[in-house]
Design a protein around this motif. Structure first.
Motif, PDB file in Angstrom:
ATOM      1  N   PRO A   1      -5.367  -0.440 -35.579  1.00  0.00           N
ATOM      2  CA  PRO A   1      -5.718   0.526 -36.308  1.00  0.00           C
ATOM      3  C   PRO A   1      -4.140   1.600 -36.568  1.00  0.00           C
ATOM      4  N   LYS A   2      -4.052   2.006 -37.805  1.00  0.00           N
ATOM      5  CA  LYS A   2      -3.066   2.579 -38.097  1.00  0.00           C
ATOM      6  C   LYS A   2      -2.725   4.017 -37.246  1.00  0.00           C
ATOM      7  N   GLU A   3      -3.767   4.506 -36.731  1.00  0.00           N
ATOM      8  CA  GLU A   3      -3.553   5.800 -36.147  1.00  0.00           C
ATOM      9  C   GLU A   3      -2.983   5.516 -34.866  1.00  0.00           C
ATOM     10  N   TYR A   4      -3.074   4.442 -34.053  1.00  0.00           N
ATOM     11  CA  TYR A   4      -2.596   3.985 -32.921  1.00  0.00           C
ATOM     12  C   TYR A   4      -1.001   3.669 -32.894  1.00  0.00           C
ATOM     13  N   LEU A   5      -0.598   3.430 -34.040  1.00  0.00           N
ATOM     14  CA  LEU A   5       0.718   2.940 -34.313  1.00  0.00           C
ATOM     15  C   LEU A   5       1.820   4.104 -33.739  1.00  0.00           C
ATOM     16  N   PRO A   6       1.726   5.233 -34.002  1.00  0.00           N
ATOM     17  CA  PRO A   6       2.675   6.404 -33.348  1.00  0.00           C
ATOM     18  C   PRO A   6       2.501   6.081 -31.735  1.00  0.00           C
ATOM     19  N   TYR A   7       1.408   6.133 -31.320  1.00  0.00           N
ATOM     20  CA  TYR A   7       1.158   6.064 -29.809  1.00  0.00           C
ATOM     21  C   TYR A   7       1.754   4.794 -29.330  1.00  0.00           C
ATOM     22  N   ILE A   8       1.538   3.771 -29.708  1.00  0.00           N
ATOM     23  CA  ILE A   8       2.238   2.523 -29.514  1.00  0.00           C
ATOM     24  C   ILE A   8       4.021   2.476 -29.561  1.00  0.00           C
ATOM     25  N   GLU A   9       4.256   3.165 -30.372  1.00  0.00           N
ATOM     26  CA  GLU A   9       5.781   3.570 -30.360  1.00  0.00           C
ATOM     27  C   GLU A   9       6.151   4.160 -29.408  1.00  0.00           C
ATOM     28  N   LYS A  10       5.630   5.423 -29.097  1.00  0.00           N
ATOM     29  CA  LYS A  10       5.822   6.065 -27.898  1.00  0.00           C
ATOM     30  C   LYS A  10       5.953   5.426 -26.781  1.00  0.00           C
ATOM     31  N   LEU A  11       4.897   4.410 -26.537  1.00  0.00           N
ATOM     32  CA  LEU A  11       4.774   3.651 -25.217  1.00  0.00           C
ATOM     33  C   LEU A  11       6.088   2.700 -25.159  1.00  0.00           C
ATOM     34  N   LYS A  12       6.460   2.155 -26.398  1.00  0.00           N
ATOM     35  CA  LYS A  12       7.587   1.372 -26.300  1.00  0.00           C
ATOM     36  C   LYS A  12       8.813   1.919 -25.861  1.00  0.00           C
ATOM     37  N   LYS A  13       8.906   3.341 -26.184  1.00  0.00           N
ATOM     38  CA  LYS A  13       9.808   3.848 -25.740  1.00  0.00           C
ATOM     39  C   LYS A  13      10.075   4.152 -24.260  1.00  0.00           C
ATOM     40  N   ILE A  14       9.255   4.054 -23.542  1.00  0.00           N
ATOM     41  CA  ILE A  14       9.095   4.192 -21.981  1.00  0.00           C
ATOM     42  C   ILE A  14       9.772   2.918 -21.433  1.00  0.00           C
ATOM     43  N   GLU A  15      10.726   2.841 -20.950  1.00  0.00           N
ATOM     44  CA  GLU A  15      11.392   1.607 -20.325  1.00  0.00           C
ATOM     45  C   GLU A  15      10.871   1.293 -19.003  1.00  0.00           C
ATOM     46  N   ASN A  16      10.650   2.380 -18.308  1.00  0.00           N
ATOM     47  CA  ASN A  16       9.800   1.975 -16.926  1.00  0.00           C
ATOM     48  C   ASN A  16       8.483   1.526 -17.046  1.00  0.00           C
ATOM     49  N   PRO A  17       7.997   0.262 -16.701  1.00  0.00           N
ATOM     50  CA  PRO A  17       6.617  -0.449 -16.819  1.00  0.00           C
ATOM     51  C   PRO A  17       5.635   0.739 -15.979  1.00  0.00           C
ATOM     52  N   ILE A  18       6.020   1.187 -14.836  1.00  0.00           N
ATOM     53  CA  ILE A  18       5.056   1.889 -14.186  1.00  0.00           C
ATOM     54  C   ILE A  18       4.649   3.288 -14.854  1.00  0.00           C
ATOM     55  N   GLU A  19       5.998   4.107 -15.309  1.00  0.00           N
ATOM     56  CA  GLU A  19       5.614   5.077 -16.294  1.00  0.00           C
ATOM     57  C   GLU A  19       4.982   4.774 -17.381  1.00  0.00           C
ATOM     58  N   ARG A  20       5.093   3.756 -17.989  1.00  0.00           N
ATOM     59  CA  ARG A  20       4.367   3.175 -19.389  1.00  0.00           C
ATOM     60  C   ARG A  20       2.870   3.226 -18.814  1.00  0.00           C
ATOM     61  N   GLN A  21       2.596   2.575 -17.943  1.00  0.00           N
ATOM     62  CA  GLN A  21       1.275   2.378 -17.454  1.00  0.00           C
ATOM     63  C   GLN A  21       0.400   3.703 -16.981  1.00  0.00           C
ATOM     64  N   LEU A  22       1.255   4.498 -16.222  1.00  0.00           N
ATOM     65  CA  LEU A  22       0.948   5.827 -15.860  1.00  0.00           C
ATOM     66  C   LEU A  22       0.614   6.667 -17.139  1.00  0.00           C
ATOM     67  N   LYS A  23       1.299   6.733 -18.242  1.00  0.00           N
ATOM     68  CA  LYS A  23       0.677   7.446 -19.324  1.00  0.00           C
ATOM     69  C   LYS A  23      -0.239   6.920 -19.941  1.00  0.00           C
ATOM     70  N   ILE A  24      -0.647   5.650 -20.049  1.00  0.00           N
ATOM     71  CA  ILE A  24      -1.850   5.321 -20.674  1.00  0.00           C
ATOM     72  C   ILE A  24      -2.967   5.549 -19.784  1.00  0.00           C
ATOM     73  N   CYS A  25      -2.995   5.281 -18.479  1.00  0.00           N
ATOM     74  CA  CYS A  25      -4.063   5.642 -17.401  1.00  0.00           C
ATOM     75  C   CYS A  25      -4.229   7.413 -17.586  1.00  0.00           C
ATOM     76  N   VAL A  26      -3.264   8.120 -17.670  1.00  0.00           N
ATOM     77  CA  VAL A  26      -3.357   9.456 -17.511  1.00  0.00           C
ATOM     78  C   VAL A  26      -4.127   9.888 -19.110  1.00  0.00           C
ATOM     79  N   ASP A  27      -3.546   9.114 -20.085  1.00  0.00           N
ATOM     80  CA  ASP A  27      -4.044   9.723 -21.587  1.00  0.00           C
ATOM     81  C   ASP A  27      -5.619   9.140 -21.622  1.00  0.00           C
ATOM     82  N   MET A  28      -6.043   7.995 -20.722  1.00  0.00           N
ATOM     83  CA  MET A  28      -7.261   7.815 -20.865  1.00  0.00           C
ATOM     84  C   MET A  28      -8.320   8.484 -19.740  1.00  0.00           C
ATOM     85  N   GLN A  29      -7.468   9.383 -18.840  1.00  0.00           N
ATOM     86  CA  GLN A  29      -8.128   9.993 -17.986  1.00  0.00           C
ATOM     87  C   GLN A  29      -8.926   9.140 -16.887  1.00  0.00           C
ATOM     88  N   ASP A  30      -7.907   7.969 -16.512  1.00  0.00           N
ATOM     89  CA  ASP A  30      -8.410   7.086 -15.518  1.00  0.00           C
ATOM     90  C   ASP A  30      -7.256   7.292 -14.452  1.00  0.00           C
TER      91      ASP A  30
END
Length: 176
Positions: free
Chosen positions: A1-30
């Motif tokens: 869906p189009k509404e996720y594109l900005p979020y995915i672009e933000k994730l792509k800018k995070i170079e560190n894979p741990i930081e990227r996964q952390l961002k996803i987990c925190v956003d999902m409140q997991d």
């Protein structure tokens, strides 16, 4: 869906894979997953993991994640003991403190719960000399009397002290 594109672009800018996964987990409140992700990172990531553990009371999960890291496990147990004290589960806190070798905190918890037998047993285990154990027991006897726990229990404590005052013992038994 189009509404996720900005979020995915933000994730792509995070170079560190741990930081990227952390961002996803925190956003999902997991947060449990976030602790697991951070456990694979640097010392700084592990510190973040411990802070998340404290913030979200995920001590049991963190202990599983760090079961092979004694130093971090002890830190988590120490914080878990502090948490248990805050929620008035002081007896359990004493046991947790013992498991991470926080001896002074464990003895203090035994005093707070008026568990003179547990405190005495721990002091013997630690190889404390009899005079230190006697001081602890005298303090416990006084705490029992101040908290109106009963003369009978105070007499039992007094009886376990080496060279106890027999007159005081008889007096406590009579009052019981």
């Amino acid at each position: 869906p189009k509404e996720y594109l900005p979020y995915i672009e933000k994730l792509k800018k995070i170079e560190n894979p741990i930081e990227r996964q952390l961002k996803i987990c925190v956003d999902m409140q997991d947060f449990a997953k976030a602790i697991s992700v951070l456990s694979e990172g640097t010392e700084e990531d592990i510190k973040k993991s411990i802070e998340l553990t404290k913030e979200h009371n995920l001590y049991k999960h963190a202990l599983i994640v760090y079961k092979d890291n004694k130093q971090v496990t002890y830190q988590i147990k120490d914080h878990f003991g502090d948490h248990l004290r805050k929620v008035s589960n002081v007896k359990q806190a004493a046991i947790v403190y013992q498991s991470c070798e926080q001896w002074d905190k464990a003895i203090s918890a035994y005093q707070d719960t008026l568990d003179w037998k547990g405190g005495k047993q721990l002091m013997k285990f630690l190889g404390k000399d009899q005079s230190e154990i006697d001081k602890f027991l005298i303090n416990m006897k006084d705490l029992y009397l101040k908290s109106n726990q009963g003369y009978s229990d105070a007499a039992k404590i007094l009886e376990s002290i080496s060279n106890y005052n027999r007159n005081e013992y008889v007096e406590l038994i009579c009052k019981a």
